[in-house]
Design a protein around this motif. Structure first.
Motif, mmCIF file in Angstrom:
data_model
loop_
_atom_site.group_PDB
_atom_site.id
_atom_site.type_symbol
_atom_site.label_atom_id
_atom_site.label_comp_id
_atom_site.label_asym_id
_atom_site.label_seq_id
_atom_site.Cartn_x
_atom_site.Cartn_y
_atom_site.Cartn_z
ATOM 1 N N ALA A 22 -12.619 -3.447 -6.840
ATOM 2 C CA ALA A 22 -12.469 -2.204 -6.731
ATOM 3 C C ALA A 22 -12.974 -1.518 -5.209
ATOM 4 N N LYS A 23 -13.809 -2.147 -4.521
ATOM 5 C CA LYS A 23 -14.060 -1.910 -3.288
ATOM 6 C C LYS A 23 -13.057 -2.434 -2.322
ATOM 7 N N ALA A 24 -12.683 -3.767 -2.525
ATOM 8 C CA ALA A 24 -11.529 -4.173 -1.711
ATOM 9 C C ALA A 24 -10.190 -3.266 -1.678
ATOM 10 N N LEU A 25 -9.854 -3.056 -2.895
ATOM 11 C CA LEU A 25 -8.530 -2.007 -3.192
ATOM 12 C C LEU A 25 -8.973 -0.710 -3.159
ATOM 13 N N HIS A 26 -10.157 -0.059 -2.769
ATOM 14 C CA HIS A 26 -10.394 1.032 -2.497
ATOM 15 C C HIS A 26 -10.024 1.942 -3.864
ATOM 16 N N MET A 27 -10.731 1.283 -4.832
ATOM 17 C CA MET A 27 -10.493 2.153 -6.284
ATOM 18 C C MET A 27 -11.982 2.309 -6.770
ATOM 19 N N SER A 28 -11.843 2.512 -7.871
ATOM 20 C CA SER A 28 -13.007 2.800 -8.671
ATOM 21 C C SER A 28 -13.275 1.533 -9.610
ATOM 22 N N ALA A 29 -14.572 1.256 -10.095
ATOM 23 C CA ALA A 29 -14.758 0.124 -10.896
ATOM 24 C C ALA A 29 -14.242 0.521 -12.201
ATOM 25 N N THR A 45 2.433 -0.389 -6.181
ATOM 26 C CA THR A 45 1.875 -0.449 -4.848
ATOM 27 C C THR A 45 0.714 -1.111 -5.087
ATOM 28 N N LYS A 46 -0.411 -0.630 -6.469
ATOM 29 C CA LYS A 46 -1.496 -1.336 -6.305
ATOM 30 C C LYS A 46 -1.531 -2.700 -6.918
ATOM 31 N N LEU A 47 -0.371 -3.031 -7.795
ATOM 32 C CA LEU A 47 -0.267 -4.374 -8.314
ATOM 33 C C LEU A 47 -0.116 -5.314 -6.994
ATOM 34 N N GLU A 48 1.053 -4.951 -6.280
ATOM 35 C CA GLU A 48 1.215 -5.612 -4.881
ATOM 36 C C GLU A 48 -0.044 -5.998 -4.169
ATOM 37 N N VAL A 49 -0.795 -4.960 -3.863
ATOM 38 C CA VAL A 49 -2.199 -5.142 -3.024
ATOM 39 C C VAL A 49 -3.108 -6.054 -3.801
ATOM 40 N N MET A 50 -3.346 -5.858 -5.303
ATOM 41 C CA MET A 50 -4.021 -6.607 -5.964
ATOM 42 C C MET A 50 -3.775 -8.056 -6.002
ATOM 43 N N SER A 51 -2.499 -8.253 -5.981
ATOM 44 C CA SER A 51 -2.096 -9.936 -6.200
ATOM 45 C C SER A 51 -2.001 -10.500 -4.790
ATOM 46 N N ARG A 52 -2.029 -9.769 -3.753
ATOM 47 C CA ARG A 52 -2.336 -10.123 -2.314
ATOM 48 C C ARG A 52 -3.755 -10.644 -2.369
ATOM 49 N N LEU A 53 -4.703 -9.803 -2.584
ATOM 50 C CA LEU A 53 -6.127 -9.791 -2.734
ATOM 51 C C LEU A 53 -6.301 -11.225 -3.568
ATOM 52 N N LEU A 54 -6.069 -11.129 -4.473
ATOM 53 C CA LEU A 54 -6.309 -12.420 -5.330
ATOM 54 C C LEU A 54 -5.420 -13.644 -5.184
ATOM 55 N N GLY A 55 -4.558 -13.498 -4.255
ATOM 56 C CA GLY A 55 -3.739 -14.437 -3.916
ATOM 57 C C GLY A 55 -2.827 -15.313 -4.990
ATOM 58 N N VAL A 56 -2.222 -14.295 -5.836
ATOM 59 C CA VAL A 56 -1.411 -14.716 -7.052
ATOM 60 C C VAL A 56 -0.095 -14.173 -6.755
ATOM 61 N N ASN A 57 0.907 -14.488 -7.555
ATOM 62 C CA ASN A 57 2.234 -13.891 -7.585
ATOM 63 C C ASN A 57 2.274 -12.752 -8.436
ATOM 64 N N ARG A 58 2.722 -11.391 -7.903
ATOM 65 C CA ARG A 58 2.512 -10.176 -8.419
ATOM 66 C C ARG A 58 3.321 -10.109 -9.904
ATOM 67 N N ARG A 59 4.413 -10.886 -9.762
ATOM 68 C CA ARG A 59 5.213 -10.908 -11.520
ATOM 69 C C ARG A 59 4.587 -11.836 -12.288
#
Length: 71
Positions: A22-29, A45-59
């Motif tokens: 949540a902190k890394a993505l500027h979202m609430s817990a 958009t959030k899915l793309e940023v989350m997948s990059r943070l976690l290092g996984v494929n968005r799809r």
């Protein structure tokens, strides 16, 4: 495996808590918690940023499908 299960699996593997994500993505817990409970899913958009943070494929994160690389 559902979106929420894949998200939890990747977070566990990489040592992320819902608070760190949540902190890394500027979202609430609460938002991350809702994803983990399968109550909601992130927008594109959030899915793309989350997948990059976690290092996984968005799809893969969303659908559990990864398109084969074209040669």
């Amino acid at each position: 495996m559902s979106f929420s299960e894949r998200l939890q699996k990747v977070m566990d593997e990489q040592g992320y808590t819902k608070y760190k994500v949540a902190k890394a993505l500027h979202m609430s817990a609460t938002t991350i918690s809702n994803y983990l409970k399968n109550k909601t899913k992130p927008d594109t958009t959030k899915l793309e940023v989350m997948s990059r943070l976690l290092g996984v494929n968005r799809r893969w994160l969303l659908t559990n499908i990864v398109r084969a690389m074209q040669q």
